[in-house]
Design a protein around this motif. Structure first.
Motif, short mmCIF file in Angstrom:
data_model
loop_
_atom_site.label_atom_id
_atom_site.label_comp_id
_atom_site.label_asym_id
_atom_site.label_seq_id
_atom_site.Cartn_x
_atom_site.Cartn_y
_atom_site.Cartn_z
N VAL A 24 0.83 -1.21 0.00
CA VAL A 24 0.00 0.00 0.00
C VAL A 24 0.87 1.26 0.00
O VAL A 24 0.48 2.29 -0.56
N LEU A 25 2.06 1.18 0.62
CA LEU A 25 2.98 2.32 0.56
C LEU A 25 3.43 2.57 -0.88
O LEU A 25 3.44 3.71 -1.35
N TYR A 26 3.80 1.49 -1.55
CA TYR A 26 4.29 1.63 -2.93
C TYR A 26 3.18 2.12 -3.86
O TYR A 26 3.45 2.80 -4.84
N GLN A 27 1.94 1.76 -3.52
CA GLN A 27 0.79 2.25 -4.30
C GLN A 27 0.38 3.67 -3.87
O GLN A 27 -0.58 4.22 -4.41
N GLU A 28 1.11 4.19 -2.89
CA GLU A 28 0.86 5.53 -2.36
C GLU A 28 -0.54 5.67 -1.76
O GLU A 28 -1.17 6.74 -1.83
N GLU A 29 -0.98 4.59 -1.15
CA GLU A 29 -2.24 4.60 -0.39
C GLU A 29 -1.89 4.93 1.07
O GLU A 29 -1.85 4.06 1.94
N TYR A 30 -1.63 6.20 1.32
CA TYR A 30 -1.05 6.59 2.61
C TYR A 30 -2.02 6.48 3.78
O TYR A 30 -1.61 6.19 4.90
N PHE A 31 -3.27 6.73 3.54
CA PHE A 31 -4.26 6.62 4.62
C PHE A 31 -4.35 5.17 5.11
O PHE A 31 -4.37 4.90 6.31
N PRO A 66 11.61 -7.69 18.75
CA PRO A 66 12.42 -6.66 18.10
C PRO A 66 12.65 -6.91 16.61
O PRO A 66 12.75 -5.96 15.83
N VAL A 67 12.70 -8.20 16.23
CA VAL A 67 12.88 -8.52 14.81
C VAL A 67 11.67 -8.06 14.00
O VAL A 67 11.83 -7.48 12.91
N ALA A 68 10.47 -8.29 14.53
CA ALA A 68 9.24 -7.85 13.83
C ALA A 68 9.23 -6.34 13.66
O ALA A 68 8.94 -5.82 12.57
N ASP A 69 9.57 -5.61 14.73
CA ASP A 69 9.60 -4.15 14.66
C ASP A 69 10.63 -3.67 13.64
O ASP A 69 10.37 -2.76 12.84
N LYS A 70 11.81 -4.29 13.70
CA LYS A 70 12.90 -3.86 12.81
C LYS A 70 12.58 -4.14 11.35
O LYS A 70 12.83 -3.30 10.48
N LEU A 71 12.00 -5.31 11.06
CA LEU A 71 11.65 -5.65 9.68
C LEU A 71 10.58 -4.71 9.13
O LEU A 71 10.65 -4.29 7.97
N LEU A 72 9.60 -4.38 9.96
CA LEU A 72 8.56 -3.44 9.54
C LEU A 72 9.16 -2.07 9.20
O LEU A 72 8.84 -1.47 8.18
N LEU A 73 10.05 -1.61 10.08
CA LEU A 73 10.64 -0.29 9.88
C LEU A 73 11.54 -0.25 8.65
O LEU A 73 11.42 0.65 7.81
N ILE A 74 12.46 -1.20 8.55
CA ILE A 74 13.43 -1.15 7.46
C ILE A 74 12.77 -1.34 6.10
O ILE A 74 13.13 -0.70 5.12
N SER A 75 11.75 -2.23 6.04
CA SER A 75 11.05 -2.43 4.76
C SER A 75 10.26 -1.18 4.39
O SER A 75 10.21 -0.80 3.20
N SER A 76 9.66 -0.51 5.38
CA SER A 76 8.93 0.74 5.11
C SER A 76 9.89 1.84 4.67
O SER A 76 9.59 2.61 3.74
N TYR A 77 11.06 1.91 5.33
CA TYR A 77 12.05 2.93 4.98
C TYR A 77 12.55 2.74 3.54
O TYR A 77 12.71 3.72 2.81
N ILE A 78 12.82 1.50 3.17
CA ILE A 78 13.32 1.24 1.81
C ILE A 78 12.26 1.65 0.78
O ILE A 78 12.58 2.28 -0.24
N THR A 79 11.00 1.31 1.06
CA THR A 79 9.91 1.68 0.15
C THR A 79 9.78 3.19 0.03
O THR A 79 9.63 3.73 -1.08
N LEU A 80 9.86 3.89 1.16
CA LEU A 80 9.75 5.35 1.15
C LEU A 80 10.93 6.00 0.43
O LEU A 80 10.78 7.03 -0.22
N ALA A 81 12.11 5.37 0.54
CA ALA A 81 13.28 5.88 -0.19
C ALA A 81 13.08 5.72 -1.69
O ALA A 81 13.40 6.63 -2.47
N LEU A 82 12.52 4.57 -2.11
CA LEU A 82 12.25 4.34 -3.53
C LEU A 82 11.24 5.35 -4.07
O LEU A 82 11.29 5.73 -5.25
N LEU A 83 10.33 5.78 -3.19
CA LEU A 83 9.32 6.76 -3.60
C LEU A 83 9.84 8.20 -3.51
O LEU A 83 9.12 9.14 -3.86
N GLY A 84 11.07 8.36 -3.01
CA GLY A 84 11.67 9.68 -2.94
C GLY A 84 11.38 10.46 -1.68
O GLY A 84 11.64 11.67 -1.62
N HIS A 85 10.85 9.79 -0.66
CA HIS A 85 10.50 10.49 0.59
C HIS A 85 11.60 10.41 1.65
O HIS A 85 11.52 11.10 2.66
#
Length: 201
Positions: A24-31, A66-85
């Motif tokens: 949904v991040l990559y589709q820019e469905e931010y809500f 902590p692994v669940a939290d870290k995977l969620l964060l890092i995957s979201s960060y990578i996606t947001l970087a690809l989107l230019g944010h």
């Protein structure tokens, strides 16, 4: 399934949320992205509460959470970087710090002594800033919200605490490894002296 398995199941659920969140991040469905993060945050708080309230802590849980939290964060960060944010240098910094910690933990566990996950105060603060940065970026994309200055400030707060917490981990576990090695050497030397004394007598 027993009650004590619930915290681990909640951690597992957060790992399963990675795929829909990235999509949904990559589709820019931010809500919708924001709602998934809210669900993940509630599950994180709930599994921590249940584990402490009913003494349902486990070795698996101490790793999964902590692994669940870290995977969620890092995957979201990578996606947001690809989107230019997000700037790529921040992704590299965060990933490098986590990689150093993981490799250091494995080295300590297999070469020195049993390793227990012990998040430091700086590490907790770093995670908090990372979460706030993620939420702020998403909110900044919603209609009617423009908080780009807050996002910019959080980027540098995340960068600073990432570096400082990484240094703190290396220092803490480096000193701990040195002390364990020193104690082992002292014990070995003492045992050798006793053996030599017995042999000569």
């Amino acid at each position: 399934m027993q009650g004590r398995d619930i915290p681990n199941l909640l951690s597992g659920m957060r790992i399963l949320l990675i795929v829909p969140l990235v999509y949904v991040l990559y589709q820019e469905e931010y809500f919708l992205s924001l709602w998934i993060i809210v669900v993940a945050g509630i599950s994180d708080g709930l599994d921590g509460f249940l584990a402490k309230r009913y003494q349902w802590q486990s070795r698996l849980g101490s790793i999964l959470d902590p692994v669940a939290d870290k995977l969620l964060l890092i995957s979201s960060y990578i996606t947001l970087a690809l989107l230019g944010h997000l700037p790529y240098w921040l992704i590299i910094l965060v990933f490098s710090r986590d990689l150093i910690i993981i490799l250091g933990a494995l080295a300590y566990h297999f070469l020195i002594d049993h390793f227990e996950m012990e998040p430091t105060s700086l590490s907790k603060l770093n995670t908090l800033w990372q979460i706030l940065l993620l939420i702020s970026i998403i909110v900044d994309q919603l209609p009617g919200f423009r908080i780009s200055q807050i996002v910019d400030g959080l980027i540098y707060l995340v960068a600073i605490t990432t570096v400082l917490s990484g240094i703190q981990y290396v220092w803490h576990w480096g000193i701990k490894a040195w002390r364990v090695a020193k104690n082992r050497k002292s014990g070995f030397d003492s045992c050798r002296r006793q053996t030599e004394t017995t042999h000569h007598s």
